[in-house]
Design a protein around this motif. Structure first.
Motif, PDB file in Angstrom:
ATOM      1  N   SER A  11       0.836  -1.196   0.000  1.00 38.63           N
ATOM      2  CA  SER A  11       0.000   0.000   0.000  1.00 38.63           C
ATOM      3  C   SER A  11       0.871   1.246   0.000  1.00 38.63           C
ATOM      4  N   VAL A  12       0.441   2.234  -0.737  1.00 35.27           N
ATOM      5  CA  VAL A  12       1.211   3.474  -0.837  1.00 35.27           C
ATOM      6  C   VAL A  12       0.250   4.626  -1.089  1.00 35.27           C
ATOM      7  N   GLN A  13       0.664   5.814  -0.702  1.00 34.13           N
ATOM      8  CA  GLN A  13      -0.151   6.994  -0.954  1.00 34.13           C
ATOM      9  C   GLN A  13       0.029   7.467  -2.399  1.00 34.13           C
ATOM     10  N   PRO A  14      -0.945   8.191  -2.924  1.00 38.03           N
ATOM     11  CA  PRO A  14      -0.791   8.740  -4.278  1.00 38.03           C
ATOM     12  C   PRO A  14       0.497   9.543  -4.398  1.00 38.03           C
ATOM     13  N   GLY A  15       1.175   9.348  -5.518  1.00 37.21           N
ATOM     14  CA  GLY A  15       2.463   9.995  -5.728  1.00 37.21           C
ATOM     15  C   GLY A  15       3.645   9.173  -5.267  1.00 37.21           C
ATOM     16  N   GLY A  16       3.381   8.098  -4.559  1.00 38.71           N
ATOM     17  CA  GLY A  16       4.451   7.261  -4.049  1.00 38.71           C
ATOM     18  C   GLY A  16       4.977   6.286  -5.075  1.00 38.71           C
ATOM     19  N   SER A  17       5.919   5.452  -4.618  1.00 40.84           N
ATOM     20  CA  SER A  17       6.579   4.498  -5.509  1.00 40.84           C
ATOM     21  C   SER A  17       6.580   3.099  -4.904  1.00 40.84           C
ATOM     22  N   LEU A  18       6.603   2.126  -5.769  1.00 41.46           N
ATOM     23  CA  LEU A  18       6.774   0.729  -5.391  1.00 41.46           C
ATOM     24  C   LEU A  18       7.594   0.045  -6.470  1.00 41.46           C
ATOM     25  N   ARG A  19       8.286  -1.022  -6.076  1.00 42.29           N
ATOM     26  CA  ARG A  19       9.040  -1.816  -7.041  1.00 42.29           C
ATOM     27  C   ARG A  19       8.620  -3.272  -6.912  1.00 42.29           C
ATOM     28  N   LEU A  20       8.136  -3.831  -7.999  1.00 43.38           N
ATOM     29  CA  LEU A  20       7.767  -5.230  -8.035  1.00 43.38           C
ATOM     30  C   LEU A  20       8.906  -6.050  -8.637  1.00 43.38           C
ATOM     31  N   GLU A  55      15.359  -7.023 -25.305  1.00 47.48           N
ATOM     32  CA  GLU A  55      15.293  -5.861 -24.410  1.00 47.48           C
ATOM     33  C   GLU A  55      14.398  -4.743 -24.939  1.00 47.48           C
ATOM     34  N   ASN A  56      13.559  -5.055 -25.920  1.00 49.12           N
ATOM     35  CA  ASN A  56      12.571  -4.068 -26.328  1.00 49.12           C
ATOM     36  C   ASN A  56      11.465  -4.045 -25.292  1.00 49.12           C
ATOM     37  N   THR A  57      10.929  -2.873 -25.015  1.00 52.62           N
ATOM     38  CA  THR A  57       9.887  -2.753 -24.004  1.00 52.62           C
ATOM     39  C   THR A  57       8.604  -2.209 -24.622  1.00 52.62           C
ATOM     40  N   ASP A  58       7.511  -2.545 -23.964  1.00 53.56           N
ATOM     41  CA  ASP A  58       6.181  -2.128 -24.410  1.00 53.56           C
ATOM     42  C   ASP A  58       5.389  -1.789 -23.168  1.00 53.56           C
ATOM     43  N   ASN A  59       4.971  -0.537 -23.054  1.00 54.79           N
ATOM     44  CA  ASN A  59       4.226  -0.082 -21.881  1.00 54.79           C
ATOM     45  C   ASN A  59       2.825   0.356 -22.260  1.00 54.79           C
ATOM     46  N   ALA A  60       1.875   0.132 -21.392  1.00 52.93           N
ATOM     47  CA  ALA A  60       0.529   0.647 -21.584  1.00 52.93           C
ATOM     48  C   ALA A  60       0.573   2.171 -21.550  1.00 52.93           C
ATOM     49  N   ASP A  61      -0.292   2.797 -22.330  1.00 54.80           N
ATOM     50  CA  ASP A  61      -0.307   4.261 -22.377  1.00 54.80           C
ATOM     51  C   ASP A  61      -0.538   4.865 -20.994  1.00 54.80           C
ATOM     52  N   SER A  62      -1.327   4.196 -20.183  1.00 54.20           N
ATOM     53  CA  SER A  62      -1.688   4.735 -18.871  1.00 54.20           C
ATOM     54  C   SER A  62      -0.508   4.796 -17.906  1.00 54.20           C
ATOM     55  N   VAL A  63       0.572   4.091 -18.204  1.00 49.70           N
ATOM     56  CA  VAL A  63       1.710   4.069 -17.280  1.00 49.70           C
ATOM     57  C   VAL A  63       2.978   4.648 -17.892  1.00 49.70           C
ATOM     58  N   LYS A  64       2.921   5.055 -19.137  1.00 44.27           N
ATOM     59  CA  LYS A  64       4.109   5.609 -19.789  1.00 44.27           C
ATOM     60  C   LYS A  64       4.598   6.846 -19.036  1.00 44.27           C
ATOM     61  N   LEU A  80       9.493  -4.139 -12.005  1.00 50.10           N
ATOM     62  CA  LEU A  80       8.616  -3.059 -12.431  1.00 50.10           C
ATOM     63  C   LEU A  80       8.738  -1.937 -11.415  1.00 50.10           C
ATOM     64  N   GLN A  81       9.407  -0.880 -11.817  1.00 49.92           N
ATOM     65  CA  GLN A  81       9.521   0.303 -10.968  1.00 49.92           C
ATOM     66  C   GLN A  81       8.329   1.199 -11.249  1.00 49.92           C
ATOM     67  N   MET A  82       7.542   1.443 -10.219  1.00 51.19           N
ATOM     68  CA  MET A  82       6.316   2.224 -10.372  1.00 51.19           C
ATOM     69  C   MET A  82       6.447   3.510  -9.591  1.00 51.19           C
ATOM     70  N   ASN A  83       6.458   4.619 -10.286  1.00 50.33           N
ATOM     71  CA  ASN A  83       6.552   5.938  -9.669  1.00 50.33           C
ATOM     72  C   ASN A  83       5.282   6.730  -9.922  1.00 50.33           C
ATOM     73  N   SER A  84       5.110   7.777  -9.158  1.00 51.42           N
ATOM     74  CA  SER A  84       3.936   8.652  -9.319  1.00 51.42           C
ATOM     75  C   SER A  84       2.648   7.844  -9.370  1.00 51.42           C
ATOM     76  N   PRO A  87      -4.402   6.418  -7.654  1.00 55.07           N
ATOM     77  CA  PRO A  87      -5.414   5.465  -7.165  1.00 55.07           C
ATOM     78  C   PRO A  87      -5.872   4.485  -8.238  1.00 55.07           C
ATOM     79  N   GLU A  88      -5.901   4.920  -9.480  1.00 54.53           N
ATOM     80  CA  GLU A  88      -6.340   4.028 -10.554  1.00 54.53           C
ATOM     81  C   GLU A  88      -5.324   2.943 -10.894  1.00 54.53           C
ATOM     82  N   ASP A  89      -4.164   2.990 -10.300  1.00 53.00           N
ATOM     83  CA  ASP A  89      -3.190   1.911 -10.451  1.00 53.00           C
ATOM     84  C   ASP A  89      -3.476   0.752  -9.493  1.00 53.00           C
TER      85      ASP A  89
END
Length: 121
Positions: A11-20, A55-64, A80-84, A87-89
């Motif tokens: 769990s994290v607040q909006p604007g926070g980061s997590l790494r999977l 090593e080619n990557t493909d990201n969803a538009d919502s997370v670019k 998966l480094q997730m920044n910013s 709530p919709e994530d």
């Protein structure tokens, strides 16, 4: 057997980061892609990001611009480094591996058990 072991949700607040992280173990001859999908309540599972053997990557538009996918040197662990975060994530995130177990085998999809990511104030 091929297994995917995930870690890093929470769990994290909006604007926070997590790494999977997701480590692939077992008998694997070749890997085509590794990636992350997510499924929010009442919604279909969707691609978040994936990385190919070249090593080619493909990201969803919502997370670019916010999420970055990468792999370790052995190419059996994907991150998966997730920044910013928004709530919709919020969703269960699943690791995906598309690989071949032997030279003569067909390509197959493997899934992790899922890890919950919750973004809330």
């Amino acid at each position: 057997q091929v297994q995917l072991v995930e870690s890093g949700g929470g769990s994290v607040q909006p604007g926070g980061s997590l790494r999977l992280s997701c480590a692939a173990t077992g008998s694997i001859f070749s890997i085509n892609t590794m990636g992350w999908y997510r499924q929010a309540p009442g919604k279909q599972r969707e691609l978040v990001a994936r990385i190919t053997s070249r090593e080619n990557t493909d990201n969803a538009d919502s997370v670019k611009g916010r999420f970055t996918i990468s792999r370790d040197n052995a190419k059996t662990t994907v991150y998966l480094q997730m920044n910013s975060l928004k709530p919709e994530d919020t969703a269960v995130y699943y690791c995906n591996l598309n690989a071949r177990r032997t030279l003569s085998a067909y390509d197959a999809n493997y899934w992790g058990q899922g890890t919950q990511v919750t973004v809330s104030s």
